[in-house]
Design an enzyme around this catalytic site. Structure first.
Site, PDB file in Angstrom:
ATOM      1  N   MET A   1      38.384  29.678  25.377  1.00  0.00           N
ATOM      2  CA  MET A   1      39.206  30.597  26.141  1.00  0.00           C
ATOM      3  C   MET A   1      40.273  31.171  25.313  1.00  0.00           C
ATOM      4  O   MET A   1      41.035  30.419  24.364  1.00  0.00           O
ATOM      5  CB  MET A   1      39.888  29.721  27.242  1.00  0.00           C
ATOM      6  CG  MET A   1      38.898  29.169  28.275  1.00  0.00           C
ATOM      7  SD  MET A   1      38.067  30.336  29.301  1.00  0.00           S
ATOM      8  CE  MET A   1      39.575  31.353  30.158  1.00  0.00           C
TER       9      MET A   1
ATOM     10  N   ASP B   1      37.041  34.862  26.482  1.00  0.00           N
ATOM     11  CA  ASP B   1      37.286  34.885  27.736  1.00  0.00           C
ATOM     12  C   ASP B   1      39.011  34.878  28.041  1.00  0.00           C
ATOM     13  O   ASP B   1      39.464  33.659  27.598  1.00  0.00           O
ATOM     14  CB  ASP B   1      36.396  34.095  28.760  1.00  0.00           C
ATOM     15  CG  ASP B   1      37.074  34.308  30.256  1.00  0.00           C
ATOM     16  OD1 ASP B   1      37.675  35.220  30.697  1.00  0.00           O
ATOM     17  OD2 ASP B   1      36.616  33.521  30.864  1.00  0.00           O
TER      18      ASP B   1
HETATM   19  C1  DX5 Z   1      40.647  33.401  33.501  1.00  0.00           C
HETATM   20  C2  DX5 Z   1      39.088  33.650  33.688  1.00  0.00           C
HETATM   21  C3  DX5 Z   1      38.635  34.771  33.271  1.00  0.00           C
HETATM   22  C4  DX5 Z   1      39.474  36.297  33.959  1.00  0.00           C
HETATM   23  C5  DX5 Z   1      39.849  37.156  32.432  1.00  0.00           C
HETATM   24  O1  DX5 Z   1      40.828  32.108  33.430  1.00  0.00           O
HETATM   25  O2  DX5 Z   1      38.112  32.878  33.179  1.00  0.00           O
HETATM   26  O3  DX5 Z   1      37.289  35.343  33.094  1.00  0.00           O
HETATM   27  O4  DX5 Z   1      38.591  37.135  34.762  1.00  0.00           O
HETATM   28  O5  DX5 Z   1      40.517  38.130  33.032  1.00  0.00           O
HETATM   29  P1  DX5 Z   1      41.164  39.357  31.829  1.00  0.00           P
HETATM   30  O6  DX5 Z   1      40.046  39.898  31.201  1.00  0.00           O
HETATM   31  O7  DX5 Z   1      41.872  40.154  32.910  1.00  0.00           O
HETATM   32  O8  DX5 Z   1      42.200  38.367  31.030  1.00  0.00           O
HETATM   33 ZN    ZN Z   2      36.144  33.097  32.879  1.00  0.00          ZN
END
Ligand code: DX5
Ligand code: ZN
Length: 233
Positions: A136, A174
């Protein structure tokens, strides 16, 4: 070392999910589905019934990212429903080895996700049990947050662990992945890129995926980690 793009429907119009999936179907490799339970993360999104419906209305394989407590109880059901990949969080899994094996037995790829403050090294021994490692690059829970550069050194260390492991484990990022940050991720070792707002808040989501892929491919081509054995760098 193929670059893969996984648009996240968290930033899509939830009332038009099938259309939103269709908007990227020709360009994306996966459709990333953020399942949140308002316990593991402070947000509530969608669950199994929506995933079961969406599977019938998209040609893309679903990459289900479970940000939920008790994944040991729930994750395998997503695999049985037909998800192509099911990622569970290391911080939430009670018995990760058993759970990852159950996901694979149910026919899906097994992903292990770790939050920005969770070190990757304690999970090195689990690499034979997984098909994808998710780092993450924001605190999970919401789309549209700024990318956390502090994860980049961990991304490099994760790529080194994968190289030592030698298997075909994918490395996904992500959170905050966009035209401004995707090259940093690719250079550091990522090969699967989730992007929510950068795709679905763009005027043309398919063109956004194309652009992100081109950037990631260029950055990967120049990255030391992607050079074959025996090559310099
Ligand atoms: C956040 C999610 C992501 C989210 C990313 O906790 O796991 O998958 O959709 O969104 P962006 O690309 O806008 O940061
Ligand atoms: Zn995600």
């Amino acid at each position: 070392m193929a670059v893969q793009l996984a648009p996240s429907i968290l930033s899509a119009d939830f009332a038009r999910l099938a259309d939103e999936a269709g908007a990227v179907a020709g360009e994306a490799d996966w459709l990333h589905i953020d399942v949140m339970d308002n316990h593991f993360v402070p947000n509530l999104t969608i669950g199994l019934p929506v995933v079961e419906s969406l599977i019938k209305h998209t040609s893309l394989p679903l990459d289900c990212h479970l940000m939920i407590e008790h994944p040991d109880r729930w994750a395998t059901v997503y695999a049985e429903a037909g998800a192509g990949n099911v990622t569970v969080h290391a911080e939430a899994a009670q018995a990760p080895v058993r759970l990852l094996r159950e996901i694979r037995s149910a026919g899906a790829r097994a992903g292990l996700g770790i939050n920005p403050a969770t070190p990757v090294e304690p999970y090195a021994d689990l690499l034979p049990e997984i098909d994808m490692l998710l780092l993450m690059t924001v605190e999970p829970g919401f789309g549209g947050q700024p990318f956390l550069d502090l994860v980049l050194p961990k991304l490099r260390r994760a790529r080194e662990l994968l190289a030592r492991h030698g298997g075909a484990v994918w490395l996904q990022v992500d959170g905050g992945v966009s035209a401004a940050t995707i090259e940093r991720c690719a250079e550091a070792g990522a090969d699967v890129f989730v992007a929510g707002s950068a795709v679905y808040h763009a005027g043309d989501p398919a063109a956004a995926v194309r652009g992100l892929r081109a950037q990631a491919e260029r950055a990967t081509a120049g990255a030391a980690w992607a050079a074959g054995p025996g090559q310099p760098g």
